[in-house]
Enzyme design. Structure first.
Site, PDB file in Angstrom:
ATOM      1  N   MET A 153       8.593   4.725   5.241  1.00  0.00           N
ATOM      2  CA  MET A 153       8.776   3.341   4.796  1.00  0.00           C
ATOM      3  C   MET A 153      10.024   3.202   3.918  1.00  0.00           C
ATOM      4  O   MET A 153      10.716   2.180   3.968  1.00  0.00           O
ATOM      5  CB  MET A 153       7.535   2.827   4.068  1.00  0.00           C
ATOM      6  CG  MET A 153       6.302   2.750   4.950  1.00  0.00           C
ATOM      7  SD  MET A 153       6.559   1.908   6.540  1.00  0.00           S
ATOM      8  CE  MET A 153       7.037   0.291   5.991  1.00  0.00           C
TER       9      MET A 153
ATOM     10  N   LEU B 154       0.803  -1.222   0.000  1.00  0.00           N
ATOM     11  CA  LEU B 154       0.000   0.000   0.000  1.00  0.00           C
ATOM     12  C   LEU B 154       0.842   1.279   0.000  1.00  0.00           C
ATOM     13  O   LEU B 154       0.305   2.372   0.180  1.00  0.00           O
ATOM     14  CB  LEU B 154      -0.968  -0.006   1.183  1.00  0.00           C
ATOM     15  CG  LEU B 154      -1.954  -1.186   1.178  1.00  0.00           C
ATOM     16  CD1 LEU B 154      -2.883  -1.117   2.379  1.00  0.00           C
ATOM     17  CD2 LEU B 154      -2.738  -1.254  -0.120  1.00  0.00           C
ATOM     18  N   CYS B 155       2.140   1.159  -0.234  1.00  0.00           N
ATOM     19  CA  CYS B 155       3.002   2.339  -0.346  1.00  0.00           C
ATOM     20  C   CYS B 155       2.860   2.956  -1.731  1.00  0.00           C
ATOM     21  O   CYS B 155       2.720   2.248  -2.722  1.00  0.00           O
ATOM     22  CB  CYS B 155       4.459   1.970  -0.114  1.00  0.00           C
ATOM     23  SG  CYS B 155       4.870   1.700   1.603  1.00  0.00           S
TER      24      CYS B 155
ATOM     25  N   ASP C 160      24.462 -10.867   4.208  1.00  0.00           N
ATOM     26  CA  ASP C 160      24.757 -11.729   3.068  1.00  0.00           C
ATOM     27  C   ASP C 160      26.226 -11.646   2.663  1.00  0.00           C
ATOM     28  O   ASP C 160      26.857 -12.664   2.378  1.00  0.00           O
ATOM     29  CB  ASP C 160      23.871 -11.365   1.877  1.00  0.00           C
ATOM     30  CG  ASP C 160      24.177 -12.224   0.668  1.00  0.00           C
ATOM     31  OD1 ASP C 160      24.087 -13.471   0.780  1.00  0.00           O
ATOM     32  OD2 ASP C 160      24.520 -11.660  -0.380  1.00  0.00           O
TER      33      ASP C 160
END
Length: 170
Positions: free
Chosen positions: A125, A87-88, A140
């Protein structure tokens, strides 16, 4: 499936801004909001052994330059937030910075992202996504050195612009 229509008012009247009058998820309409400069700062950390930290700083990680690649990954992630979080809004970001600071007392890295835009909606966000992906990339890139590293304390530090400002704990 539960029907929310009786409990949910129009998004303009309700604190549940991402639900329509039938209780279904929707992207908020920001077309009538004022365009303002908005900035968000997020932080997080990756905890590791002092030996792993020293190896990264010495450039001895098997996958190469851990810090530079993690910064670039965080910047790229901020630009892709709308593709990751349903929903961004897709946003034309003005600026994204990601900093990874070695912290021998942790030991590990402190990660901080700052995102700026001039738009109708904020960039919290995007800043949080940048920190998250920078931390995952660091993991990683260095997991061959240590698999027990911990990604911790990802949070919004501050936001300015729009309806309200926020200042959390740094």
């Amino acid at each position: 499936m539960q029907n929310f229509s009786e409990d949910v008012r129009s998004p303009l009247d309700s604190p549940l801004t991402h639900l329509n009058d039938r209780g279904e998820a929707m992207m908020v309409d920001v077309a009538d909001k004022a365009i303002t400069k908005r900035t968000a700062v997020a932080g997080g950390q990756v905890r590791m052994s002092l030996g792993t930290l020293e190896a990264i700083l010495a450039g001895n990680a098997p996958k190469g330059d851990v810090v530079s690649i993690s910064k670039i990954a965080g910047i790229m992630a901020a630009k892709q937030t709308a593709n990751l979080i349903p929903l961004c809004h897709p946003l034309p970001l003005s600026q994204v910075s990601v900093e990874l600071t070695p912290d021998r007392e942790l030991p590990g890295f402190q990660i901080r992202s700052t995102v700026t835009i001039k738009a109708e909606t904020g960039v919290e966000m995007e800043a949080l996504t940048a920190v998250s992906i920078a931390a995952l990339t660091l993991y990683d890139m260095a997991k061959a050195l240590e698999k027990s590293m911990q990604i911790e304390n990802i949070r919004l530090i501050s936001k300015t612009g729009g309806k309200s400002d926020f200042q959390g704990r740094g």
